[in-house]
Write an enzyme that holds these catalytic residues in place. Structure first.
Site, mmCIF file in Angstrom:
data_model
loop_
_atom_site.group_PDB
_atom_site.id
_atom_site.type_symbol
_atom_site.label_atom_id
_atom_site.label_comp_id
_atom_site.label_asym_id
_atom_site.label_seq_id
_atom_site.Cartn_x
_atom_site.Cartn_y
_atom_site.Cartn_z
ATOM 1 N N ARG A 1 0.831 -1.209 0.000
ATOM 2 C CA ARG A 1 0.000 0.000 0.000
ATOM 3 C C ARG A 1 0.865 1.259 0.000
ATOM 4 N NH1 ARG A 1 -2.411 2.738 -1.893
ATOM 5 N NH2 ARG A 1 -4.285 3.920 -1.375
ATOM 6 N N CYS B 1 1.260 4.299 -2.763
ATOM 7 C CA CYS B 1 1.057 5.707 -2.399
ATOM 8 C C CYS B 1 2.226 6.565 -2.874
ATOM 9 C CB CYS B 1 0.948 5.825 -0.874
ATOM 10 S SG CYS B 1 -0.681 6.292 -0.324
#
Lengths: 302, 102
Positions: free
Chosen positions: A259, A263
């Site tokens: 994740r 990002c």
């Protein structure tokens, strides 16, 4: 006389260690308290504090769609903590949580014997361990993530390491996360190098980057509690409690590092490699910010 | 005639000025690629490289023999991106601490 001398030396060594250990932690604790305080104030009363924190959000929306006041543990829900429409939508999705099957797979993998007859339990006799990861290993002088621990367990037992970020590794981590639910995050900064790693992670979090010139901070601190079109921006506080997450976009589970790497890429930067030093430092900093919060993962996200 | 010479001189001077004004332009294709590679390596090692720079640089390398003009343009683009990423990083190095909640 000799016994007394040894006792004095031992006591002074222990006291020095305690004093220095406290010092390594001091800046991080100061940061964490200010970080938590920022979020508690921001979500105490978004309607009353509109001018300060939500100047462009329509008053009608603040009154109708925002959940407040939020307490420390409420932030475990990420974007669902403050945004009612998302919370209701995901409550329905989680009637039959899409992460349940991967977690069952993870349990099966955890208990399946390796070629040598041992299982993951030989490394993790108590699987409720996620609250202590990532941790700084003073002997190895590096940050150890839960994914690394899983793969090291495999290598010790003569198996090939798994691919980081998703797949079977994420499933085993999800099983460990379920077993750790309710445990409070407890990240420590044991020495000077750990403090440096924390600072490096902090810089990565706050420093703008990429061709969009934005930072993690822009979206997940300053703009947390706002929307990008229909998407609710999640607060960085509590962001690691829900990991690994089942993302509908991915169609499967992904780890915290997957994740975070996504990002970083979204800022217009090169995507960092899984288990690279900067990514581990970012995870170390971010997890430390949620120290004391109960684990809740895995969960479902868009 | 005098007018034509004057206009031509101004045009040539303008174009030469533009070419000299690009700090990242290089002459040969090898120079351009080497320059871009060095700048990219520096940005990459500092973990500040932009996400397309490597792709642009790789494309320049592929076109080096078949289309040197295009390869130089791409290499210069990659060099420009890498240098901008480094400059941006140096600039934000001075300001990021102000962003930390206190």
């Amino acid at each position: 006389m000799l016994k007394k001398l040894i006792k004095i030396v031992a006591i002074s060594m222990i006291s020095t260690t305690i004093v220095f250990a406290a010092n390594f932690n001091a800046q991080a604790e100061k940061d964490r308290k200010a970080f938590v305080d920022y979020f508690l104030k921001k979500f105490e009363n978004p309607v009353a504090n509109r001018d300060k924190y939500f100047p462009y959000v329509p008053l009608k929306e603040l009154k109708k769609d925002y959940i407040y006041p939020l307490k420390f543990q409420d932030f475990q829900d990420g974007p669902l903590s403050w945004y009612r429409p998302s919370k209701e939508q995901f409550a329905e999705i989680n009637d039959f949580p899409p992460y349940e099957i991967p977690v069952d797979d993870g349990e099966e993998l955890f208990n399946k014997p390796f070629a040598n007859g041992k299982t993951y339990a030989s490394c993790f006799p108590n699987p409720a361990i996620k609250q202590n990861y990532p941790y700084y290993d003073v002997h190895r002088d590096e940050i150890v993530t839960i994914g690394m621990a899983v793969n090291e367990c495999r290598v010790i037992n003569g198996e090939k390491p798994l691919k980081y970020g998703k797949g079977d590794l994420a499933k085993v981590v999800a099983y460990l996360a379920v077993k750790s639910r309710g445990k409070k995050i407890d990240i420590k900064i044991p020495n000077e190098n750990a403090a440096k790693a924390y600072e490096a992670g902090k810089k990565l979090f706050y420093k703008q980057r990429g061709y969009l010139a934005i930072s993690c901070n822009e979206c997940h601190v300053k703009s947390a509690g706002k929307r990008i079109r229909a998407e609710a921006l999640s607060p960085a506080l509590g962001a690691t409690t829900q990991m690994p997450v089942y993302r509908i976009k991915w169609g499967g589970l992904g780890t915290l590092q997957r994740r975070l790497a996504g990002c970083v890429k979204d800022t217009g930067s090169e995507k960092p490699k899984m288990q690279s030093k900067p990514l581990k430092e970012l995870a170390y900093f971010l997890t430390y910010m949620s120290n004391g919060m109960k684990l809740f993962g895995p969960d479902t996200r868009k | 005639m005098k007018k034509l010479i004057l206009i031509s001189t101004i045009t040539v001077a303008f174009l030469a000025g533009c070419a000299m004004n690009n700090p990242y332009a290089s002459n040969g294709v090898d120079n351009a690629i080497a320059n871009a590679q060095a700048k990219y390596n520096k940005a990459h090692s500092q973990m500040v490289a932009w996400k397309n720079t490597k792709k642009v640089l790789e494309k320049a390398k592929k076109l080096a023999k078949s289309n040197p003009k295009k390869a130089i343009a791409l290499a210069n683009e990659a060099a420009y991106e890498a240098q901008t990423a480094l400059d941006q990083s140096a600039e934000f190095e001075k300001t990021w601490r102000a962003e930390v909640p206190k």
